[in-house]
Design a protein around this motif. Structure first.
Motif: not given
Length: 279
Positions: A173-186
């Motif tokens: 896990l990264p040391a600092r907070l990391s957020r992403r918007d996960w979008v389904w490939v379909g």
């Protein structure tokens, strides 16, 4: 289609073929897209009605690799190589073309690319828009957020998490907070098809393709534990992180909803469950 052998490209080819499209897919084995002469010749030979420009280079370790990545990600020759009968170019861009922001990113967000890859993708998007306008070809740029699903590269986060659940490994896990918007490939594939077939889209339009929901790395691992029923070991702070990691990275998908009638149909728990089920 350029990038037909890549992660999104393989899913898009499968969808197009199921729906009866005749697909000419260009991969690294077929043509060197860093070579403008070879790339242009391959596009002319395909004689397409629609082009999906999905090719993406990432190598940057040497000057030669950086030059090749620029050539692949910008492909300034692409639009000029199109036959007059080609009506649409759909380019898969990247959310890394934008500056970091603490609010959901809309299409009018400033372009301040995150790293070398983001810079080349932003340049390529601008070049496609400009060249298409000059040729009278309709172009659409889809800036996808964090795409995931079956068949992704094994070093990406979701495959790493799934492998840890299956084999008992550890997720760094990264040391600092990391957020992403996960979008389904379909869902990304669906957006590509809609952009290709909707003649009412404004020429040169840019559309963000994401969910409007951001998830931290830790939250993704916890969700994967729930959907797989397996414990997943983590090593907090063991991952060096990336220069463009941020605590806020989320899409405002309102324009895609309004212009394309597109919206995400698969949330993260369902998408992780489907990815897990593929083995």
């Amino acid at each position: 289609m350029t990038g037909a052998g890549g992660f999104v490209g393989r899913h898009l080819v499968a969808r197009l073929e199921r729906e009866g499209w005749q697909v000419t897919g260009l991969t690294r084995r077929d043509v060197d897209l860093a070579d403008p002469v070879a790339g242009a010749a391959a596009v002319r030979a395909a004689d397409p009605d629609v082009v999906f420009a999905l090719a993406a280079g990432r190598a940057k370790g040497t000057p030669a690799e950086r030059a090749a990545t620029v050539a692949v990600n910008t492909s300034p020759w692409l639009v000029d190589a199109l036959p007059d009968r080609c009506r649409t170019v759909v380019r898969l861009g990247s959310s890394t073309e934008y500056a970091a922001a603490s609010v959901p990113l809309a299409e009018d967000a400033p372009l301040e690319p995150r790293g070398f890859f983001g810079a080349t993708k932003a340049a390529g998007s601008l070049l496609v828009q400009a060249a298409a306008a000059e040729r009278g070809v309709r172009a659409a740029v889809l800036r996808a957020f964090q795409v995931y699903g079956p068949g992704d590269h094994p070093t990406r986060l979701v495959p790493v998490v799934m492998a840890a659940a299956r084999g008992g490994g550890t997720v760094d896990l990264p040391a600092r907070l990391s957020r992403r918007d996960w979008v389904w490939v379909g869902d990304v594939v669906e957006a590509c098809l809609r952009a290709a077939t909707d003649d009412g889209l404004p020429p040169g339009v840019v559309l963000n393709i994401g969910t409007g929901v951001q998830t931290s790395t830790e939250e993704l691992v916890a969700t994967a534990e729930r959907v797989t029923g397996r414990p997943i070991a983590t090593a907090p702070g063991a991952h060096p992180g990336r220069g463009w990691d941020t605590a806020d990275w989320v899409c405002d998908p309102a324009l895609a909803r309004r212009l394309l009638g597109w919206e995400p149909t698969v949330d993260l728990p369902e998408g992780l469950a489907r990815t897990w089920a593929t083995g």
